[in-house]
Design a protein around this motif. Structure first.
Motif, short mmCIF file in Angstrom:
data_model
loop_
_atom_site.label_atom_id
_atom_site.label_comp_id
_atom_site.label_asym_id
_atom_site.label_seq_id
_atom_site.Cartn_x
_atom_site.Cartn_y
_atom_site.Cartn_z
N ASP A 1 0.84 -1.16 0.00
CA ASP A 1 -0.01 -0.09 -0.05
C ASP A 1 0.95 1.30 -0.07
N LYS A 2 2.01 1.08 -0.48
CA LYS A 2 2.95 2.41 -0.48
C LYS A 2 3.38 2.53 -2.43
N TYR A 3 3.66 3.55 -2.67
CA TYR A 3 3.80 3.98 -4.13
C TYR A 3 5.15 4.78 -4.32
N GLY A 4 5.68 4.19 -5.50
CA GLY A 4 6.87 5.14 -5.76
C GLY A 4 6.58 5.62 -7.41
N VAL A 5 7.33 6.66 -7.53
CA VAL A 5 7.13 7.40 -8.74
C VAL A 5 8.94 7.55 -9.51
N LEU A 6 8.80 7.48 -10.67
CA LEU A 6 10.34 7.77 -11.15
C LEU A 6 10.57 9.19 -11.34
N THR A 7 11.96 9.35 -10.97
CA THR A 7 12.24 10.78 -11.22
C THR A 7 13.68 10.82 -11.84
N TYR A 8 14.17 11.96 -11.92
CA TYR A 8 15.56 11.99 -12.64
C TYR A 8 16.29 13.09 -11.88
N GLU A 9 16.69 12.28 -10.73
CA GLU A 9 17.72 13.10 -9.80
C GLU A 9 18.70 12.18 -9.45
N SER A 10 19.97 12.65 -9.81
CA SER A 10 21.25 11.84 -9.65
C SER A 10 22.45 12.52 -10.10
#
Length: 327
Positions: free
Chosen positions: A3-12
């Protein structure tokens, strides 16, 4: 049940060093984000393998990837693979035994283009053409309070004008050597053929390529961008992540298919081109269109009607993502 959710980012560090981002990446992540009740983890696309937090569901629509050696993702990521693109430039690096096993585990894999679908199938992975997740953005962004704004966004961005080339002397020199230097007039030739001067003088010219920004800024700018597209009178672009959201929101859009001369670009489009009203541009700036409009040229009062081929793909993606989020 997760019941937890992740989203892609472009930080690195890779993006910091490069010092630019394509806003279209955050447009894609915004499309995924809209299906989740919360976002518990923002996970950089090229470092998904390093994620060690609580298990999360993630919609994995993206270009794979700048660091293919970092694939597959962490076991703590429960993925829904839809609308993925594996670029030809890294195809030989990403298909390790571990990656092939991972894709097979989470198959069928939804692909944004025929090239990716066919490549996955050649590796024995069950794959299908899903279209792009940005075709779902009409769920959140509604076409209300329409303005008279006309946007030209990165039209024929690889056919650079002379002022643009002068700012990049190394590229200018390379284009002299490969015979492309005189393409600087191609964009102007195409635009003047199809659009009247009044529209061109009043239009707003923008780019998706921005200096490096944080994920928080990226999502904010993507939201602002999509709201502008939703209210625009007309959008003309050579960026699929401008054109596809316009289709989803019902904004009239024309895709200018021209100036793409490298394998990074050309493998991305198969399966998407038929969705668009297009201006197709040849090597010498000769061009044709696949739609009709009244009058000699497109002006501020011209009505442009989108095709509807994309609709069923958007609906199927919406249903699949809602089901995944609620499982």
């Amino acid at each position: 049940m997760i019941d937890k959710y992740g989203v892609l980012t472009y930080e690195s560090d890779i993006y910091v060093k490069r010092d630019w981002i394509n806003l279209g990446d955050y447009v894609q992540s915004t499309a995924a984000k809209q299906f989740f009740p919360t976002v518990d983890a923002f996970i950089p696309r090229d470092h998904m393998n390093a994620y060690s937090g609580d298990p999360v569901k993630m919609i994995m629509n993206a270009w794979y990837m700048d660091l293919p050696e970092n694939f597959p993702p962490s076991p703590e990521v429960n993925p829904l693979y839809v609308s993925i693109h594996i670029n030809s430039t890294i195809a030989e690096k990403i298909f390790t035994p571990a990656s092939i096993e991972h894709f097979k585990k989470f198959a069928p894999i939804g692909c944004r283009d025929f090239y990716t679908r066919d490549m996955l199938r050649s590796k024995g992975i069950d794959a299908y053409y899903s279209g792009c997740m940005t075709l779902t953005l009409g769920e959140t962004y509604k076409r209300e309070n329409v303005t008279d704004d006309v946007y030209f966004i990165d039209v024929m961005y690889d056919s650079m004008s002379l002022p643009e080339l002068i700012k990049q002397p190394l590229r200018f020199g390379k284009r002299i050597l490969n015979g492309r230097a005189f393409e600087f007039s191609h964009r102007k030739k195409v635009l003047s053929k199809y659009f009247d001067q009044e529209l061109l003088s009043k239009a707003k010219f923008e780019t998706q390529i921005l200096p490096y920004i944080s994920a928080k800024e990226g999502f904010k700018l993507a939201d602002d961008f999509l709201k502008r597209l939703a209210t625009a009178k007309l959008v003309v672009t050579s960026r699929i992540h401008t054109a596809l959201p316009c289709l989803a929101m019902g904004t009239p859009v024309i895709f200018v298919n021209g100036g793409f001369k490298n394998k990074v670009d050309n493998c991305r489009f198969d399966g998407l081109f038929d969705f668009f009203n297009r201006i197709d541009v040849g090597d010498n700036a000769d061009s044709t269109i696949n739609f009709e409009f009244r009058g000699e040229k497109i002006g501020l009062r011209t009505e442009v009607t989108n095709k509807d081929i994309h609709v069923s793909y958007g609906q199927e993606l919406i249903a699949k993502c809602k089901s995944f989020a609620q499982e």
